[in-house]
Design a protein around this motif. Sequence first.
Motif, PDB file in Angstrom:
ATOM      1  N   LYS A 131      62.490  20.026  22.974  1.00  0.00           N
ATOM      2  CA  LYS A 131      61.649  20.862  23.843  1.00  0.00           C
ATOM      3  C   LYS A 131      61.841  20.494  25.304  1.00  0.00           C
ATOM      4  O   LYS A 131      61.864  21.366  26.182  1.00  0.00           O
ATOM      5  CB  LYS A 131      60.182  20.710  23.449  1.00  0.00           C
ATOM      6  N   LYS A 132      61.953  19.198  25.599  1.00  0.00           N
ATOM      7  CA  LYS A 132      62.172  18.772  26.982  1.00  0.00           C
ATOM      8  C   LYS A 132      63.498  19.303  27.511  1.00  0.00           C
ATOM      9  O   LYS A 132      63.585  19.797  28.642  1.00  0.00           O
ATOM     10  CB  LYS A 132      62.135  17.246  27.075  1.00  0.00           C
TER      11      LYS A 132
ATOM     12  N   ASP B 235      54.700  23.649  22.213  1.00  0.00           N
ATOM     13  CA  ASP B 235      53.919  22.798  21.304  1.00  0.00           C
ATOM     14  C   ASP B 235      52.941  23.598  20.463  1.00  0.00           C
ATOM     15  O   ASP B 235      52.545  23.159  19.372  1.00  0.00           O
ATOM     16  CB  ASP B 235      53.160  21.732  22.102  1.00  0.00           C
ATOM     17  N   LYS B 236      52.531  24.768  20.958  1.00  0.00           N
ATOM     18  CA  LYS B 236      51.567  25.584  20.214  1.00  0.00           C
ATOM     19  C   LYS B 236      52.194  26.250  18.994  1.00  0.00           C
ATOM     20  O   LYS B 236      51.472  26.649  18.081  1.00  0.00           O
ATOM     21  CB  LYS B 236      50.978  26.665  21.137  1.00  0.00           C
ATOM     22  N   TYR B 237      53.511  26.396  18.990  1.00  0.00           N
ATOM     23  CA  TYR B 237      54.181  27.130  17.921  1.00  0.00           C
ATOM     24  C   TYR B 237      55.181  26.295  17.134  1.00  0.00           C
ATOM     25  O   TYR B 237      55.469  26.610  15.986  1.00  0.00           O
ATOM     26  CB  TYR B 237      54.899  28.361  18.498  1.00  0.00           C
TER      27      TYR B 237
ATOM     28  N   LEU C  94      63.117  29.666  16.088  1.00  0.00           N
ATOM     29  CA  LEU C  94      61.734  29.747  16.572  1.00  0.00           C
ATOM     30  C   LEU C  94      61.622  29.270  18.008  1.00  0.00           C
ATOM     31  O   LEU C  94      60.858  29.844  18.802  1.00  0.00           O
ATOM     32  CB  LEU C  94      60.827  28.912  15.660  1.00  0.00           C
ATOM     33  N   LEU C  95      62.373  28.259  18.385  1.00  0.00           N
ATOM     34  CA  LEU C  95      62.362  27.789  19.770  1.00  0.00           C
ATOM     35  C   LEU C  95      62.834  28.881  20.715  1.00  0.00           C
ATOM     36  O   LEU C  95      62.212  29.130  21.761  1.00  0.00           O
ATOM     37  CB  LEU C  95      63.242  26.540  19.902  1.00  0.00           C
TER      38      LEU C  95
ATOM     39  N   PRO D 141      50.269  25.328  14.014  1.00  0.00           N
ATOM     40  CA  PRO D 141      50.687  26.423  14.908  1.00  0.00           C
ATOM     41  C   PRO D 141      49.749  27.629  14.829  1.00  0.00           C
ATOM     42  O   PRO D 141      49.003  27.801  13.861  1.00  0.00           O
ATOM     43  CB  PRO D 141      52.088  26.785  14.383  1.00  0.00           C
ATOM     44  N   LYS D 142      49.814  28.464  15.859  1.00  0.00           N
ATOM     45  CA  LYS D 142      48.976  29.662  15.895  1.00  0.00           C
ATOM     46  C   LYS D 142      49.310  30.625  14.766  1.00  0.00           C
ATOM     47  O   LYS D 142      48.452  31.362  14.295  1.00  0.00           O
ATOM     48  CB  LYS D 142      49.124  30.367  17.247  1.00  0.00           C
ATOM     49  N   ASN D 143      50.565  30.634  14.367  1.00  0.00           N
ATOM     50  CA  ASN D 143      50.983  31.523  13.280  1.00  0.00           C
ATOM     51  C   ASN D 143      51.235  30.749  11.991  1.00  0.00           C
ATOM     52  O   ASN D 143      52.096  31.114  11.189  1.00  0.00           O
ATOM     53  CB  ASN D 143      52.248  32.290  13.687  1.00  0.00           C
TER      54      ASN D 143
END
Length: 433
Positions: free
Chosen positions: A96-97, A86-88, A138-139, A338-340
Amino acid sequence: MLRKTTNNNNRGLNQGPPERCSFCGQTKRPAEMIAGLGRVSICIACVELCNQMLVRDKVKPHRKTFPKEALLKKIPIPLEIKAHLDKYVIGQDYAKKILAVAVNNHYKRILNPVPAHEVELEKSNVLLIGPTGCGKTLLARTLAKFLDVPLAIGDATTLTEAGYVGEDVENLLLRLIQAADYDLERAERGIIYIDEIDKIGRTHDNPSITRDVSGEGVQQGLLKMLEGTISNVPPQGGRKHPEQEYIKINTEHILFMAGGTFDGIEHIIGRRIGQKQIGFDSKQVSIDELQLGDILEHVEPEDLMEFGMIPEFIGRFPITCVVRPLTLAELTKVMTAPKNAIIRQYQEFFRMENAALEFTPPALEAIAKKALAKKTGARAIRAIIEELMLDIMFELPSIKGQKTYIISDKMVEGKEPIKLAALKEITPAKETA
């Protein structure tokens, strides 16, 4: 000091008496021998073998050793994996699950081997289906970084059947070995992500006299590797040849993830489920991005087979994960959350120049609408912002003093010029005594 073999204007070079190699003991023609002092000679085949040994020994000292407990310190639970994703990655909660559960089960299978009389746990590779720019690669990259396992990303479009121009499927394993710094035990627990997997579909349905070397031939070559086998990998890549020394790697515990857009499969699914708006009739409504996500949710193995994938290949990917197209709200969030995030990156560039940068909410929405119109997902956002910020980044280093710049929706839409003089400057409020 080497002594010369008999050479009289290159005549009689191969007609002299055969000589015996001092290393392998075989007799060779003089043209195939390198003579030393006395009666010591070595044949060309032994020279090539020595060269391979030198290359192999040159690679070994660069290999890093990792303690066994560091290969995977602990198995993160699915909630932890999803929280990190979730952060990215914005959106894609269902995908995701699926990935969190699949990765958790995969590494539980590796770190907790069951006795022979117990239930045997099999590997579950993952197939990601979704349009471009929705986060498939990305995942995979975020998962590998979180788990601290080596990751290799390969492109299926460069692969061909063994013996033809292109890359062999074993080159994917070579990239994983290189990502693990040639530590085989670490590489055997890594992740391989094969992008553009839909590009190796069959090019025809009927038997033909021509070989499908970049389609079905690649699928056939990947079967054993996906299921789990000991593969021979050329240490320097490229093609194999019989006298070459190989790196042997077991693919049983390597998690394979494959992703592709499968462009056009929505029409195959639509015909099966009876969607009337799908087709080539001019009166029918074209599929928008939201409809595409809903239709892909109904994908079945028979749809993939009709698309061009062989049944044996589909069977190696028991988990099919649909990555939905990003909505307007999600595209807006991609730029800041996202962080990036791309906006955060530009704000850091401005901070380095003793300045600040802000985007108004309408400006972010205008950029998201432009990206949505291009139909390339999040990839379009960076291109739009790069073009938007070009003039500003060109002039920024020459501007002195602390300033804060605001980008408005009018600048994004081209109604106002993108110049430093046109940007609104905010003077920090002075502190009151």
